[in-house]
Motif scaffolding. Sequence first.
Motif: not given
Lengths: 114, 111
Positions: A30, A33, A35, A45, A48, A50, A57, A59, A90, A94, A103
Motif C-alpha cells: 500500500r 516513498y 527518498y 523523505l 510518500y 498511502y 509531502k 521533508e 531511493f 511498505s 521499508l
Amino acid sequence: DAGITQSPRHKVTETGTPVTLRCHQTENHRYMYWYRQDPGHGLRLIHYSYGVKDTDKGEVSDGYSVSRSKTEDFLLTLESATSSQTSVYFCAISESYRNTGELFFGEGSRLTVL
Amino acid sequence: DQQVKQNSPSLSVQEGRISILNCDYTNSMFDYFLWYKKYPAEGPTFLISISSIKDKNEDGRFTVFLNKSAKHLSLHIVPSQPGDSAVYFCAVESGTYKYIFGTGTRLKVLA
C-alpha cells in the motif's frame, strides 16, 4: 527480496529540463516513498503515498511532484531540474504501518543535473 | 530541525570487538524505531526494529537498546565482522505513514 524496480538507474540531465523517475513494485504494498540520499544529510523523505491517488509531502518536497495512478507505480517528477537536485534517489515500499512495518528499498537512481 | 540525529559520522572497530552505534531523537511521541544497513551502490536493507514497549530487542549478533527517558537508542553488533562495514541509519515512525531517517554512521570493521 522485495520486487522493486527503479528506472532509470542513472541519468545525466541539464538544468531546467524535466525529469521523471519511476518506481515499480510487484508486491502490492500500500505504502510507497521517495527518498533522496546526500552526504551529511542521510536519507530525506521527499513524498510518500498511502494509496492510489493518495500522496503527501515529506521533508524536502519543494521542486518535486509525484503521482500514483495504480498500486504498482509511483512516479517522481522534477518539473525543472536544478543542480541542487543532483542526488541518489531511493524508492521504498511498505505493506503496513504502525509498529509492524518495515521499508523495502529499491537499488536507487543516480541523477546528475549539470 | 533534525528529529533523528546520529552524531558520529564514522566509527572504526577491530574485528571480533563490539560496535556500538548511537541515535538520538527529539519527539517523545515516537514509538517505533528501526535500523538499516547500506552498502555502496545498493539500497538500504532492514536490520532490526524495536517498539517503545520494549527496551531491548535481539537478533543474532545485533541488539537494539531503547532508552525512552533519554530519547536514545543504540545498536550493538557483537562480534563485529568485516562484512558489517557499511553505513547504518536509524529511523523512526513519525506519524501519518512517515519514516524519518538519521544522517547515518559509517562503520568500518578492521580485519
